[in-house]
Write an enzyme that holds these catalytic residues in place. Structure first.
Site, short mmCIF file in Angstrom:
data_model
loop_
_atom_site.label_atom_id
_atom_site.label_comp_id
_atom_site.label_asym_id
_atom_site.label_seq_id
_atom_site.Cartn_x
_atom_site.Cartn_y
_atom_site.Cartn_z
N ASN A 155 0.71 -0.92 -0.36
CA ASN A 155 -0.06 -0.12 -0.01
C ASN A 155 0.74 1.39 -0.32
O ASN A 155 0.48 2.18 -0.60
CB ASN A 155 -1.24 -0.53 1.00
CG ASN A 155 -0.53 -0.17 2.74
OD1 ASN A 155 0.70 -0.53 3.11
ND2 ASN A 155 -0.78 0.60 3.03
N GLU A 253 4.19 -5.09 12.24
CA GLU A 253 3.27 -3.94 11.80
C GLU A 253 2.18 -4.27 11.46
O GLU A 253 2.09 -4.28 10.13
CB GLU A 253 3.96 -3.00 11.47
CG GLU A 253 5.17 -2.31 12.30
CD GLU A 253 5.43 -1.37 12.09
OE1 GLU A 253 5.22 -0.62 10.49
OE2 GLU A 253 6.17 -0.65 12.55
N CYS A 287 -2.79 0.92 6.72
CA CYS A 287 -3.54 0.43 7.83
C CYS A 287 -3.93 1.20 8.99
O CYS A 287 -4.66 0.99 9.53
CB CYS A 287 -2.17 0.03 8.62
SG CYS A 287 -1.10 0.97 8.09
N GLU A 466 8.24 1.02 17.18
CA GLU A 466 9.13 1.16 15.96
C GLU A 466 8.48 2.79 15.76
O GLU A 466 7.96 3.15 15.83
CB GLU A 466 9.04 0.32 14.56
CG GLU A 466 9.77 -1.05 14.53
CD GLU A 466 10.54 -1.23 13.09
OE1 GLU A 466 11.27 -0.89 12.14
OE2 GLU A 466 9.84 -2.31 12.59
P1 NAD Z 1 0.26 -9.41 3.44
O1 NAD Z 1 0.13 -9.89 5.10
O2 NAD Z 1 -0.49 -10.32 2.58
O3 NAD Z 1 1.67 -9.03 2.44
C1 NAD Z 1 3.12 -8.88 3.29
C2 NAD Z 1 3.74 -9.11 2.73
O4 NAD Z 1 4.15 -10.61 2.90
C3 NAD Z 1 4.24 -9.53 1.41
O5 NAD Z 1 5.29 -8.76 0.86
C4 NAD Z 1 3.77 -10.72 1.01
O6 NAD Z 1 4.32 -11.06 -0.27
C5 NAD Z 1 4.90 -11.25 2.77
N1 NAD Z 1 3.94 -12.95 2.42
C6 NAD Z 1 3.34 -13.03 2.54
N2 NAD Z 1 2.71 -14.59 2.38
C7 NAD Z 1 4.30 -14.87 3.69
C8 NAD Z 1 4.70 -15.86 4.24
N3 NAD Z 1 4.33 -17.14 3.82
N4 NAD Z 1 5.96 -15.56 4.33
C9 NAD Z 1 6.89 -14.45 4.20
N5 NAD Z 1 6.31 -13.16 3.31
C10 NAD Z 1 4.99 -13.73 3.17
O7 NAD Z 1 -0.10 -8.48 3.67
P2 NAD Z 1 -0.62 -7.18 2.29
O8 NAD Z 1 -1.76 -7.78 1.71
O9 NAD Z 1 0.18 -6.91 1.49
O10 NAD Z 1 -1.22 -5.80 3.04
C11 NAD Z 1 -1.76 -5.03 3.44
C12 NAD Z 1 -2.21 -5.74 4.90
O11 NAD Z 1 -1.04 -4.96 5.08
C13 NAD Z 1 -3.25 -5.33 5.91
O12 NAD Z 1 -3.80 -5.52 6.58
C14 NAD Z 1 -3.21 -3.80 6.31
O13 NAD Z 1 -3.52 -3.86 7.50
C15 NAD Z 1 -1.56 -4.00 7.27
N6 NAD Z 1 -0.53 -3.08 6.97
C16 NAD Z 1 -0.32 -2.76 8.62
C17 NAD Z 1 0.44 -1.77 8.44
C18 NAD Z 1 1.52 -0.73 9.37
O14 NAD Z 1 1.64 -0.45 9.88
N7 NAD Z 1 0.70 -1.88 10.81
C19 NAD Z 1 1.37 -0.44 7.79
C20 NAD Z 1 0.52 -1.19 6.46
C21 NAD Z 1 -0.52 -1.95 6.12
#
Ligand code: NAD
Length: 485
Positions: A155, A253, A287, A466
């Site tokens: 995002n 996060e 997020c 962080e």
């Molecule tokens: P996601 O969990 O699907 O993917 C995040 C990352 O993890 C990607 O690079 C993905 O390729 C990787 N990944 C997926 N499966 C994995 C595995 N088994 N092993 C290692 N890596 C793996 O999340 P997304 O759809 O990319 O992002 C959206 C989510 O992120 C939403 O839930 C949002 O709230 C959250 N988010 C949180 C914050 C925060 O600061 N708290 C900030 C931005 C987004």
């Protein structure tokens, strides 16, 4: 066709043995590139490069030498601003007007801020008396944790990646970054910057590919000393289990289902403007965004009316058009998910005040991943769209009658990332902010970020903090040296 390759030990490498992934423009739905899909072999190369760099030139640099290099990284991102902007918007479809104010400047600023933090943070020291009548000096030293795996979502690709890479490097670690396979371009471009400013080879590495393949191989690699992750709660839970192997530290996060709380004494213009941004900025893919809005009953109707007018005033368009204020969702898969929630809301009896579908757009855009900004009212608190994180441009607005009631409603969620509170009563603001289960509470603002402050979530929104000196807790080991004098 753009080609996203791994960046390992200062060089771009492909994965000749595994079929690449396709990269689609969210704006047009057309394929714009390919992404190599790294496996264990590429991950192993990257982790070995990171280990060697730690034990080589990088590990020998003084803090000041590291800091000077990181300032240069920030400067170089700013010099290549337009290229980063183009890459980020090609991947995400977000408007240039948004990315040029937030994503790219913050990507550069992260390197400056964390360089300054590391430079200025003091170490503690205690002089003690010893039983033999002498004394000893205890002093602390922060040492890098080692090779850090950095796993990022799609995002805010550059902003969230540098938010972790900058403090990791400032503290003397080396990194292997796994960007989301939806958004690799700006992360790969950063490799060029690292080479240009003279960051030693192997300090910054990138492996691209699927989470279930590349990401999984990275977090399982025994050469990784710690994992920092931003993404969904479901993925974070799995990574936490993986991190347990080898007793490795992990910073998480994660997702949110954030509440906005608007009291009747709020400055309504500011509350509406802020809530519109928090619900719809980046097409709702933030997020920290607000998907549940609670409004004190006397102003409920007017608030809904003004939010509706605001939601209907966005302009869909290409990222580079200055009139564009609303981009598409990141992918077809994500759009299907968001439209699934739109259907669920109707099924559950929502009053769809505005939106709820796909906008009518000209031919050049019609195959992109667009959805309408959507507002619902009238749903019970246990409705699926009121409970689950949707990560799209939508919110449910509900009335409340008392402070006590709204605190209970806002906290009735497994998440605890952020909240936005709107009131002109400072005592109430302080009282209610203290009671909300959220790592970050904004009062009369939203997304006002000071990078020196703690950032992170409560409950299922994450573990650890962080930001500023708090990042040092994760990216260093704090050592005590007891020197008998
Ligand atoms: P996601 O969990 O699907 O993917 C995040 C990352 O993890 C990607 O690079 C993905 O390729 C990787 N990944 C997926 N499966 C994995 C595995 N088994 N092993 C290692 N890596 C793996 O999340 P997304 O759809 O990319 O992002 C959206 C989510 O992120 C939403 O839930 C949002 O709230 C959250 N988010 C949180 C914050 C925060 O600061 N708290 C900030 C931005 C987004």
């Amino acid at each position: 066709m753009r080609e996203s390759k791994h960046f390992i030990n200062g060089e771009y490498l492909d994965s000749p043995d595994s079929p690449p992934l396709a990269n689609y423009s969210p704006v047009t739905g057309q394929q714009i590139g390919i992404i190599h899909n790294g496996g264990e072999q590429e991950v192993d190369l990257a982790v070995s490069a990171a280990r060697n760099a730690l034990e080589g030139e990088w590990g020998q640099l003084s803090v000041n030498q590291r800091i000077e290099l990181l300032y240069k990284v920030a400067d170089r991102i700013n010099e290549r601003f337009d290229e980063f902007l183009e890459a980020e918007c090609a991947d995400t479809g977000k408007p240039y007007s948004l990315a040029s104010h937030i994503d790219i400047p913050r990507g550069a600023a992260n390197f400056k801020v964390f360089a300054d933090t590391v430079k200025n943070v003091p170490n503690e020291a205690f002089e003690m008396a010893t039983p033999d009548g002498g004394s000893a000096l205890n002093y602390s030293q922060r040492v890098p944790k080692g090779v850090i795996a950095v796993i990022c979502p799609w995002n805010l690709p550059l902003l969230l990646m540098t938010w972790k890479v900058a403090p990791a490097l400032a503290c003397g670690n080396t990194v292997v970054v796994k960007p989301s396979n939806e958004t690799t371009l700006s992360t790969c471009l950063l490799g060029e910057v690292m080479n240009e400013v003279g960051i030693p080879k192997g300090v910054f590495n990138v492996v691209v590919g699927k989470g279930s393949r590349t990401g999984d191989a990275l977090v399982r690699h025994p050469g990784v000393d710690a994992i920092t992750f931003t993404g969904s709660t479901a993925t974070g839970e799995g990574l936490m289990e993986t991190a347990a192997k080898g007793v490795r530290d992990i910073s998480l996060e994660l997702g949110g289902k954030n509440a906005g709380v608007v009291f009747a004494d709020a400055d309504l213009d500011k509350a509406v403007e802020g809530t519109l941004r928090s619900a719809f900025a980046n097409c709702g893919q933030v997020c920290l965004g607000t998907e549940r809005v609670y409004v004190e009953r006397p102003i409920f109707d007017e608030f809904v009316q003004r939010m509706t007018a605001g939601a209907e005033s966005f302009t869909f368009g290409k990222p580079e058009d200055s009139a564009t204020t609303m981009g598409p969702l990141i992918s077809k898969t994500h759009r299907d998910k968001v439209l699934g929630y739109f259907a669920k809301a109707r099924e559950e009896g929502a009053n769809v005040v505005t939106g709820g579908g796909v906008p009518e757009l000209p031919d050049a855009l019609k195959d992109g991943f667009w959805v309408q900004p959507t507002i619902w009212t009238g749903l019970p608190e246990d409705a699926v769209v009121v409970r689950e994180e949707i990560f799209g441009p939508c919110c449910h607005i509900a009335p409340f009658d008392s402070e006590q009631e709204v605190v209970r409603l806002a906290n009735d969620t497994p998440y605890g990332l952020a909240a936005a509170l709107w009131t002109e009563n400072a005592s109430r603001a302080h009282r209610v902010a203290g009671k909300l289960d959220a790592g970050i509470v904004w009062v009369n603002s939203w997304f006002l970020r000071d990078l020196r402050t703690a950032f992170g979530g409560m409950k299922q929104s994450g573990i650890g903090r962080e930001g500023g000196v708090h990042s040092l807790e994760f990216y260093t080991e704090l050592k005590n040296i007891c020197l008998k004098l």
